[in-house]
Motif scaffolding. Sequence first.
Motif, PDB file in Angstrom:
ATOM      1  N   GLY A   9       0.816  -1.199   0.000  1.00 15.32           N
ATOM      2  CA  GLY A   9       0.000   0.000   0.000  1.00 15.32           C
ATOM      3  C   GLY A   9       0.856   1.258   0.000  1.00 15.32           C
ATOM      4  N   GLY A  10       0.188   2.398  -0.133  1.00 14.05           N
ATOM      5  CA  GLY A  10       0.914   3.650  -0.112  1.00 14.05           C
ATOM      6  C   GLY A  10       0.118   4.780  -0.716  1.00 14.05           C
ATOM      7  N   LEU A  11       0.815   5.862  -0.994  1.00 13.51           N
ATOM      8  CA  LEU A  11       0.216   7.061  -1.588  1.00 13.51           C
ATOM      9  C   LEU A  11       0.571   7.103  -3.067  1.00 13.51           C
ATOM     10  CD1 LEU A  11      -1.155   9.881  -1.385  1.00 13.51           C
ATOM     11  CD2 LEU A  11       1.111  10.784  -0.751  1.00 13.51           C
ATOM     12  N   VAL A  12      -0.432   7.327  -3.902  1.00 10.81           N
ATOM     13  CA  VAL A  12      -0.209   7.381  -5.341  1.00 10.81           C
ATOM     14  C   VAL A  12      -1.101   8.468  -5.924  1.00 10.81           C
ATOM     15  CG1 VAL A  12      -1.941   5.612  -5.833  1.00 10.81           C
ATOM     16  CG2 VAL A  12      -0.057   5.975  -7.440  1.00 10.81           C
ATOM     17  N   GLN A  13      -0.650   9.070  -7.013  1.00  9.95           N
ATOM     18  CA  GLN A  13      -1.451  10.103  -7.671  1.00  9.95           C
ATOM     19  C   GLN A  13      -2.546   9.468  -8.530  1.00  9.95           C
ATOM     20  OE1 GLN A  13       1.230  12.641  -9.875  1.00  9.95           O
ATOM     21  NE2 GLN A  13       1.665  13.874  -8.053  1.00  9.95           N
ATOM     22  N   PRO A  14      -3.623  10.196  -8.762  1.00  8.64           N
ATOM     23  CA  PRO A  14      -4.672   9.693  -9.659  1.00  8.64           C
ATOM     24  C   PRO A  14      -4.076   9.305 -11.011  1.00  8.64           C
ATOM     25  CG  PRO A  14      -5.459  11.625  -8.511  1.00  8.64           C
ATOM     26  CD  PRO A  14      -4.000  11.497  -8.173  1.00  8.64           C
ATOM     27  N   GLY A  15      -4.525   8.152 -11.514  1.00  5.17           N
ATOM     28  CA  GLY A  15      -3.998   7.627 -12.758  1.00  5.17           C
ATOM     29  C   GLY A  15      -2.810   6.709 -12.568  1.00  5.17           C
ATOM     30  N   GLY A  16      -2.278   6.658 -11.386  1.00  2.46           N
ATOM     31  CA  GLY A  16      -1.107   5.830 -11.108  1.00  2.46           C
ATOM     32  C   GLY A  16      -1.458   4.385 -10.831  1.00  2.46           C
ATOM     33  N   SER A  17      -0.423   3.614 -10.478  1.00  2.00           N
ATOM     34  CA  SER A  17      -0.593   2.180 -10.237  1.00  2.00           C
ATOM     35  C   SER A  17       0.039   1.782  -8.912  1.00  2.00           C
ATOM     36  CB  SER A  17       0.081   1.373 -11.361  1.00  2.00           C
ATOM     37  OG  SER A  17      -0.510   1.627 -12.599  1.00  2.00           O
ATOM     38  N   LEU A  18      -0.506   0.731  -8.337  1.00  2.00           N
ATOM     39  CA  LEU A  18       0.064   0.085  -7.160  1.00  2.00           C
ATOM     40  C   LEU A  18      -0.156  -1.408  -7.296  1.00  2.00           C
ATOM     41  CD1 LEU A  18      -1.024   2.148  -4.000  1.00  2.00           C
ATOM     42  CD2 LEU A  18       1.319   1.816  -4.831  1.00  2.00           C
ATOM     43  N   ARG A  19       0.723  -2.175  -6.674  1.00  2.00           N
ATOM     44  CA  ARG A  19       0.539  -3.624  -6.637  1.00  2.00           C
ATOM     45  C   ARG A  19       0.532  -4.061  -5.179  1.00  2.00           C
ATOM     46  NH1 ARG A  19       0.982  -7.546 -10.496  1.00  2.00           N
ATOM     47  NH2 ARG A  19       1.428  -9.692  -9.774  1.00  2.00           N
ATOM     48  N   THR A  78       1.387 -16.252  -2.852  1.00  2.00           N
ATOM     49  CA  THR A  78       0.827 -14.916  -2.680  1.00  2.00           C
ATOM     50  C   THR A  78      -0.431 -14.740  -3.531  1.00  2.00           C
ATOM     51  OG1 THR A  78       2.167 -13.975  -4.468  1.00  2.00           O
ATOM     52  CG2 THR A  78       3.096 -13.877  -2.239  1.00  2.00           C
ATOM     53  N   ILE A  79      -1.250 -13.807  -3.067  1.00  2.00           N
ATOM     54  CA  ILE A  79      -2.397 -13.332  -3.839  1.00  2.00           C
ATOM     55  C   ILE A  79      -2.118 -11.859  -4.109  1.00  2.00           C
ATOM     56  CG2 ILE A  79      -4.881 -12.986  -3.920  1.00  2.00           C
ATOM     57  CD1 ILE A  79      -4.052 -15.912  -3.797  1.00  2.00           C
ATOM     58  N   ASP A  80      -1.983 -11.513  -5.369  1.00  2.00           N
ATOM     59  CA  ASP A  80      -1.592 -10.165  -5.731  1.00  2.00           C
ATOM     60  C   ASP A  80      -2.760  -9.418  -6.361  1.00  2.00           C
ATOM     61  OD1 ASP A  80       1.537 -11.541  -6.850  1.00  2.00           O
ATOM     62  OD2 ASP A  80       1.012 -10.714  -4.895  1.00  2.00           O
ATOM     63  N   LEU A  81      -2.761  -8.107  -6.161  1.00  2.00           N
ATOM     64  CA  LEU A  81      -3.768  -7.254  -6.767  1.00  2.00           C
ATOM     65  C   LEU A  81      -3.044  -6.114  -7.477  1.00  2.00           C
ATOM     66  CD1 LEU A  81      -6.857  -6.780  -7.056  1.00  2.00           C
ATOM     67  CD2 LEU A  81      -6.645  -5.168  -5.144  1.00  2.00           C
ATOM     68  N   GLN A  82      -3.050  -6.155  -8.808  1.00  2.00           N
ATOM     69  CA  GLN A  82      -2.486  -5.086  -9.600  1.00  2.00           C
ATOM     70  C   GLN A  82      -3.559  -4.037  -9.832  1.00  2.00           C
ATOM     71  OE1 GLN A  82       0.679  -4.544 -10.741  1.00  2.00           O
ATOM     72  NE2 GLN A  82      -0.056  -2.580 -11.536  1.00  2.00           N
ATOM     73  N   MET A  83      -3.278  -2.806  -9.402  1.00  2.00           N
ATOM     74  CA  MET A  83      -4.265  -1.733  -9.494  1.00  2.00           C
ATOM     75  C   MET A  83      -3.725  -0.644 -10.416  1.00  2.00           C
ATOM     76  SD  MET A  83      -5.492  -1.499  -5.510  1.00  2.00           S
ATOM     77  CE  MET A  83      -3.950  -0.809  -4.936  1.00  2.00           C
ATOM     78  N   ASP A  84      -4.388  -0.446 -11.528  1.00  2.00           N
ATOM     79  CA  ASP A  84      -3.994   0.568 -12.505  1.00  2.00           C
ATOM     80  C   ASP A  84      -5.080   1.645 -12.609  1.00  2.00           C
ATOM     81  OD1 ASP A  84      -2.790  -2.172 -14.451  1.00  2.00           O
ATOM     82  OD2 ASP A  84      -1.599  -0.833 -13.199  1.00  2.00           O
ATOM     83  N   SER A  85      -4.709   2.755 -13.198  1.00  2.00           N
ATOM     84  CA  SER A  85      -5.661   3.866 -13.403  1.00  2.00           C
ATOM     85  C   SER A  85      -6.408   4.192 -12.118  1.00  2.00           C
ATOM     86  CB  SER A  85      -6.661   3.507 -14.523  1.00  2.00           C
ATOM     87  OG  SER A  85      -5.984   3.212 -15.716  1.00  2.00           O
ATOM     88  N   LEU A  86      -5.666   4.323 -11.053  1.00  2.00           N
ATOM     89  CA  LEU A  86      -6.283   4.540  -9.744  1.00  2.00           C
ATOM     90  C   LEU A  86      -6.992   5.879  -9.672  1.00  2.00           C
ATOM     91  CD1 LEU A  86      -3.485   2.954  -7.604  1.00  2.00           C
ATOM     92  CD2 LEU A  86      -5.904   2.345  -7.453  1.00  2.00           C
TER      93      LEU A  86
END
Length: 118
Positions: A9-19, A78-86
Amino acid sequence: QVLLVESGGGLVQPGGSLRLSCAVSESIFSTNYDMGWYRQAPGKQRELVAGVTGGGGTNYAESVKGRFTISRDSAKRTIDLQMDSLKPEDTAVYYCNAKYKWTRTSYWGQGTQVTVSS
């Protein structure tokens, strides 16, 4: 006994990605468990974001379809969640869940904060 540990987790700008990644204890990483990622925003109920069954089938909340991808890595357990276009509305605490398919006994991780903000 800690069975599920989230990270990423963390801080990301709109449109960014996190895994996000959920490390799963060997005792519950099996096809007998359906796995999922849930989230809870302040003042809202916890909701299912994405799930993957023991057989590999996946399902997603309408709000994240086309943007998020859940995957199950047997080698890493692991169970991963790729999150794009946040989007800002994706801001929440994200929880990993394991559900025993025969009794629906449920296990939860401690959660990881995701904040989408400029």
